[in-house]
Design an enzyme around this catalytic site. Structure first.
Site, mmCIF file in Angstrom:
data_model
loop_
_atom_site.group_PDB
_atom_site.id
_atom_site.type_symbol
_atom_site.label_atom_id
_atom_site.label_comp_id
_atom_site.label_asym_id
_atom_site.label_seq_id
_atom_site.Cartn_x
_atom_site.Cartn_y
_atom_site.Cartn_z
ATOM 1 N N SER A 72 -14.187 -29.932 -3.100
ATOM 2 C CA SER A 72 -14.705 -31.075 -4.270
ATOM 3 C C SER A 72 -15.973 -29.819 -4.265
ATOM 4 O O SER A 72 -16.878 -29.098 -3.596
ATOM 5 C CB SER A 72 -15.546 -31.926 -4.248
ATOM 6 O OG SER A 72 -16.943 -31.983 -3.417
ATOM 7 N N LYS A 73 -16.306 -29.852 -5.849
ATOM 8 C CA LYS A 73 -18.038 -29.712 -6.549
ATOM 9 C C LYS A 73 -19.020 -29.763 -5.406
ATOM 10 O O LYS A 73 -20.003 -28.093 -4.699
ATOM 11 C CB LYS A 73 -18.277 -29.993 -7.674
ATOM 12 C CG LYS A 73 -19.155 -29.414 -8.611
ATOM 13 C CD LYS A 73 -19.746 -29.662 -9.694
ATOM 14 C CE LYS A 73 -20.876 -31.084 -9.905
ATOM 15 N NZ LYS A 73 -20.943 -31.182 -11.269
ATOM 16 N N ARG A 74 -19.195 -30.774 -4.376
ATOM 17 C CA ARG A 74 -20.304 -30.603 -4.149
ATOM 18 C C ARG A 74 -20.071 -30.019 -2.756
ATOM 19 O O ARG A 74 -20.962 -29.200 -1.728
ATOM 20 C CB ARG A 74 -20.299 -32.597 -2.940
ATOM 21 C CG ARG A 74 -21.076 -33.180 -4.038
ATOM 22 C CD ARG A 74 -21.328 -34.289 -4.059
ATOM 23 N NE ARG A 74 -20.696 -35.226 -5.209
ATOM 24 C CZ ARG A 74 -19.443 -35.578 -5.110
ATOM 25 N NH1 ARG A 74 -19.541 -36.402 -3.979
ATOM 26 N NH2 ARG A 74 -18.822 -36.361 -6.296
#
Ligand code: GLU
Length: 511
Positions: A260-262
């Site tokens: 994910s982006k995170r």
């Protein structure tokens, strides 16, 4: 149907493009080009509430950066346009009506409050066969009441009527036969109250109207497949349906779930193709491009996330990927993302690139770091000396700055413990030699000559040359890095080398 292969990438313009999204583009593109077909970009922007300004341009810019040019798109045009679903609104209602007429869809008049109340009352509520009759729709209500509601222009949505007790099956080009129990599928909304289609109706209608032959998309769309298959069956016939493939996920480095982006933020690497600034929050997410990846490397590493040609070969140009791509070599399982490996790909592509082209790419980074480039040919030479050491384009700044001026920080602490009079005398004489040559108009010598003169002097001083290399490097570069020391001297020339050696000697003798 057109026999030419036609594939599409159909993003919703909701933000930056995750590397999984670009890999979806790439696999579609490679398949199309391998078969001499067309690659279409269709913007799926029917959900106005999720529309983000700038996202479409970002997608187009990303494709342009990667060299994955669409044959048809909102900007490239084409005979199947328009290529934004919001501009195709007139096309969809007709199909929704057809589904109603056939009994495959129905009007649902439930208000937002009705739905909310139901969700509150029924845990994991799904608008499906289990609860359809408890809701306000053209199946549960008497015919005259439905007619009345329609006559009064009561807002409605159109929902697909998922059949009971059916096995919905299709052959995924990567996974083989995949089947779903219709009883577990909910009656998805097809047309919204504002007359806009949802993704489910629009994707099927447009894949049909645009004569799409193959559709490859992320694994996360697999649960939507039964709805799409039914729509194909009801509207156009399954024999016209594109061949589907659901691409494996790109996983976190530890293999634990989707990247994910995170994860990128947490672990310090890019997940988006290019920098993306959210226009609502101004939050910026870094991209591979701005981190200093070459598009050739980015495309190459994405291809290897889920595909190989059956050999150990890892470095592929786009042309080689087109020639070698086949779906049967795409893995079913997720592919772990490894940032160190991604950087290795970039390093390999940096090594392959010619120095002139690299100079053009590197220049902005040097300018940004206030490095003054007097001569382009000098920059090209420096690039040739250091490129093997650079993983990312900004690495050229640290690896090259000492070629453009004396280092500002000198790690004399690494020399001091083994420093002695003998070494001091050696470097005094070396710098004097260089100064003399400079005074005689001899600007520089080839690295090999410099090296043999250096060794000769070391023998005279009875010191092993190996013991002198680290001090020399630190004097010239400031630290323990950089290409061969004699290549450095050859490049920066004797005058600069002399002053750097002398400067360092003065620091060492002051301690
Ligand atoms: N609009 C969908 C997306 O945002 C497309 C999925 C598909 O390719 O069917 O990814």
């Amino acid at each position: 149907m057109n026999s030419k292969v036609r594939v599409r990438f159909a993003p919703s313009p909701t933000g930056g493009l995750h590397l999984g999204g670009v890999r979806t583009v790439l696999f579609n593109y490679l398949f199309a080009k391998h078969h001499g077909g067309d690659f279409i970009l269709r913007i799926e922007d029917t959900d106005q509430s999720r529309f983000v300004a700038g996202a479409e341009k970002y997608i187009l810019d990303t494709l342009a950066w990667c060299g994955l040019t669409p044959d048809e798109s909102p900007v490239h045009g084409g005979k199947f346009g328009p290529y934004r679903q919001s501009e195709r609104k007139v096309n969809y209602k007709h199909y929704a009506d057809q589904l109603i007429a056939q009994g495959n869809a129905y009007y649902a008049f439930d208000t937002a409050a009705d739905l909310e109340a139901k969700r509150a009352a029924v845990p994991n509520f799904q608008y499906s066969r289990a609860h359809r009759m408890e809701m306000k729709n053209s199946i549960s209500l008497p015919e005259n009441e439905v007619a009345e509601l329609l006559k009064n222009n009561t807002p409605y949505v159109i929902r697909i009527k998922i059949p009971d007790n059916e096995t919905i099956e299709f052959v995924d080009e990567i996974r083989g036969t995949v089947s779903f129990d219709s009883n577990a599928v909910d009656d998805k909304v097809l047309l919204k109250a504002d007359g806009m289609p949802t993704y489910h109706l629009a994707v099927v209608v447009d894949d049909h109207l645009m004569e799409i032959t193959h559709a490859f998309r992320g694994e996360e769309w697999l649960p939507s497949a039964p709805v799409h298959i039914l729509l194909w069956k009801y509207l156009f016939g399954l024999d016209l349906m594109p061949k589907w493939a659901h691409l494996p996920l790109i996983l976190k480095p530890d293999g634990n779930g989707k990247l994910s982006k995170r994860d990128g933020e947490r672990l310090g690497f890019p997940v988006f193709a290019m920098d993306w600034t959210d226009p609502n929050t101004n939050a910026r997410t870094i991209g591979f491009k701005e981190r200093g990846f070459l598009p050739e490397a980015f495309v190459n590493l994405l291809a290897m996330l889920g595909w190989n040609d059956g050999t150990d070969k890892e470095i592929f140009s786009l042309e080689e990927l087109i020639a070698g791509f086949s779906l049967d070599r795409v893995h079913k399982g997720g592919a772990k993302f490894d940032y160190e490996k991604a950087k290795w790909f970039n390093q390999e592509w940096i090594k392959k690139m010619d120095n002139e082209s690299l100079a053009e790419l590197v220049k902005p980074y040097l300018v940004e770091a206030d490095i003054v480039i007097h001569e382009h040919s000098y920059l090209v030479k420096v690039i040739g000396l250091i490129k093997e050491r650079c993983h990312l384009l900004p690495d050229f700044v640290t690896q090259s700055s000492f070629f453009f001026g004396a280092p500002s920080i000198i790690d004399t602490a690494s020399i001091a413990p083994k420093w002695d009079v003998k070494k001091q005398n050696f470097f005094d004489e070396l710098s004097a030699q260089y100064a003399e040559k400079t005074a005689a108009g001899e600007i520089t010598f080839p690295a090999l000559e410099l090296e043999s003169a250096f060794k000769e002097l070391a023998t005279k001083h009875e010191i092993k040359p190996g013991e002198l290399m680290l001090p020399l490097r630190i004097m010239l570069v400031g630290g323990k890095f950089g290409p061969g020391v004699f290549e450095i001297i050859e490049t920066i020339e004797l005058k600069d080398a002399t002053s750097r050696i002398k400067h360092c000697l003065s620091i060492l003798s002051a301690n």
